[in-house]
Design a protein around this motif. Sequence first.
Motif, PDB file in Angstrom:
ATOM      1  N   ARG A  74       0.367  -1.135   4.718  1.00 50.59           N
ATOM      2  CA  ARG A  74       0.206   0.280   5.152  1.00 50.59           C
ATOM      3  C   ARG A  74      -0.784   0.512   6.148  1.00 50.59           C
ATOM      4  N   ASP A  75      -1.974  -0.060   6.053  1.00 56.03           N
ATOM      5  CA  ASP A  75      -3.223   0.069   6.762  1.00 56.03           C
ATOM      6  C   ASP A  75      -3.222  -0.730   8.167  1.00 56.03           C
ATOM      7  N   GLY A  76      -2.056  -1.518   8.283  1.00 55.43           N
ATOM      8  CA  GLY A  76      -2.069  -2.183   9.563  1.00 55.43           C
ATOM      9  C   GLY A  76      -2.293  -3.733   9.626  1.00 55.43           C
ATOM     10  N   HIS A  77      -2.912  -4.181   8.395  1.00 55.13           N
ATOM     11  CA  HIS A  77      -3.228  -5.632   8.195  1.00 55.13           C
ATOM     12  C   HIS A  77      -2.207  -6.380   7.724  1.00 55.13           C
ATOM     13  N   HIS A  78      -1.925  -7.742   7.573  1.00 56.11           N
ATOM     14  CA  HIS A  78      -0.990  -8.525   6.883  1.00 56.11           C
ATOM     15  C   HIS A  78      -1.577  -8.867   5.595  1.00 56.11           C
ATOM     16  N   VAL A  79      -0.499  -9.003   4.575  1.00 56.93           N
ATOM     17  CA  VAL A  79      -0.837  -9.731   3.346  1.00 56.93           C
ATOM     18  C   VAL A  79       0.057 -10.691   3.133  1.00 56.93           C
ATOM     19  N   GLY A  83       0.777  -1.258   0.102  1.00 55.05           N
ATOM     20  CA  GLY A  83      -0.150   0.022  -0.178  1.00 55.05           C
ATOM     21  C   GLY A  83       0.655   1.406  -0.105  1.00 55.05           C
ATOM     22  N   ASP A  84       2.332   1.184  -0.358  1.00 54.60           N
ATOM     23  CA  ASP A  84       2.790   2.484  -0.330  1.00 54.60           C
ATOM     24  C   ASP A  84       3.114   2.969  -1.767  1.00 54.60           C
ATOM     25  N   ARG A  85       3.214   4.259  -1.620  1.00 52.90           N
ATOM     26  CA  ARG A  85       3.695   4.778  -3.015  1.00 52.90           C
ATOM     27  C   ARG A  85       5.162   4.269  -3.481  1.00 52.90           C
ATOM     28  N   PRO A  86       5.313   4.309  -4.893  1.00 57.18           N
ATOM     29  CA  PRO A  86       6.827   3.608  -5.010  1.00 57.18           C
ATOM     30  C   PRO A  86       7.810   4.757  -4.560  1.00 57.18           C
ATOM     31  N   GLN A  87       7.359   5.906  -4.699  1.00 53.14           N
ATOM     32  CA  GLN A  87       8.523   6.887  -4.267  1.00 53.14           C
ATOM     33  C   GLN A  87       8.901   6.682  -2.624  1.00 53.14           C
ATOM     34  N   GLU A  88       7.981   6.124  -1.997  1.00 52.79           N
ATOM     35  CA  GLU A  88       8.130   6.044  -0.643  1.00 52.79           C
ATOM     36  C   GLU A  88       8.838   4.775  -0.267  1.00 52.79           C
ATOM     37  N   TRP A  89       9.000   3.771  -1.163  1.00 55.93           N
ATOM     38  CA  TRP A  89       9.451   2.562  -0.846  1.00 55.93           C
ATOM     39  C   TRP A  89      11.211   2.488  -0.873  1.00 55.93           C
ATOM     40  N   ARG A  90      11.742   2.338   0.125  1.00 57.08           N
ATOM     41  CA  ARG A  90      13.186   2.293   0.008  1.00 57.08           C
ATOM     42  C   ARG A  90      13.755   0.734  -0.219  1.00 57.08           C
ATOM     43  N   ARG A  91      14.502   0.731  -1.302  1.00 54.53           N
ATOM     44  CA  ARG A  91      14.859  -0.827  -1.810  1.00 54.53           C
ATOM     45  C   ARG A  91      16.081  -1.177  -1.003  1.00 54.53           C
ATOM     46  N   THR A  92      15.960  -1.517   0.387  1.00 55.25           N
ATOM     47  CA  THR A  92      17.118  -1.952   1.094  1.00 55.25           C
ATOM     48  C   THR A  92      16.442  -3.277   1.998  1.00 55.25           C
ATOM     49  N   ILE A  93      17.317  -4.047   2.289  1.00 61.47           N
ATOM     50  CA  ILE A  93      17.032  -5.175   3.062  1.00 61.47           C
ATOM     51  C   ILE A  93      16.301  -4.935   4.152  1.00 61.47           C
ATOM     52  N   ASP A  94      16.666  -3.816   5.151  1.00 59.46           N
ATOM     53  CA  ASP A  94      16.125  -3.520   6.268  1.00 59.46           C
ATOM     54  C   ASP A  94      14.536  -3.009   6.306  1.00 59.46           C
ATOM     55  N   THR A  95      14.245  -2.289   5.094  1.00 51.61           N
ATOM     56  CA  THR A  95      12.726  -1.903   4.788  1.00 51.61           C
ATOM     57  C   THR A  95      12.085  -3.123   4.628  1.00 51.61           C
TER      58      THR A  95
END
Length: 227
Positions: free
Chosen positions: A54-59, A6-18
Amino acid sequence: MAEIVGDRPQEWRRTIDTWLDRVHPYDLAPLRALLRGESGPDNVHVLSYRVRHRDGHHVWVQSHVQVAGRDERGRPTRLVCTFQDITEHRRDEARRDGQRQLLDVLNRVQGDFLLGQSLAEACTRLLDALLAVTGSRIGFIGIVRPGADGRPRLALPARRGTGWGDDAAAGADDDADGGPCVAELDHLFGRALLDDRDLVLNLGMQRLTTLRPPPGQPLPDSFMGLP
C-alpha cells in the motif's frame, strides 16, 4: 494477503484481477502461464514473486497454489492459494550472496598484490567490485596519513564519483603511491575516519544530521563509512 500488502481485510477484493494488479510486472509471466493452463498437468505449484505494498514499495511473497478445478481445455477455473511474506528471507539470501561475492573479490585482490600489481590498481578492482555488490554509485578506498601540519589527510588510491582528484578538487594534492590526497575531511565522507567509528546513514537519518557531502556532491540516499 491483505495484511501483507498493508490493506485492511474489508478493502481486499478476493479476485484474480486484484491479485495480479499488485504483482510486480517482471514477475507476472509465470502467474499468467499458470492461469492459462501452460504450467503443465501438476495441480500444485510454488511461486515466489513481488507484490506492491500500500505504501508503494514491494514485498516478496511465496504462494502455494492448488488448482482445484479445470475447464475442458485444461485451464484452471478454481484456485486455492496461500500467501507468505518472505521478504526477510530474500534479503538474507541477498546478503549471503553479497558476502560470497565479497570474499571472492578479496581473494582476487589478494592475488593481485601477490602478482605485484600496484596499490592503485588493486584497490580500484576492489572498489569496483564492492560498488557492484552493494549497488552503490559513489565510493572510495582511502588511507589516512599525517600531513606536514600533523592533521590527518586521506590518500585515495581508488575512487568513483567523489569528484576528489578528478577535477583538481580544492584541498587535494598528490600522494606518491596513494593517488590524490585530501586534507579537508570534516564532512559526510570523512567523518568516519576522523571519529574512528562506523558511520551508517539512510535517507531519513540524514535529514536529521548536520553532516553533508563534500562541496558539489549531492546528498546520497544512504551512506556507509568504515574506518
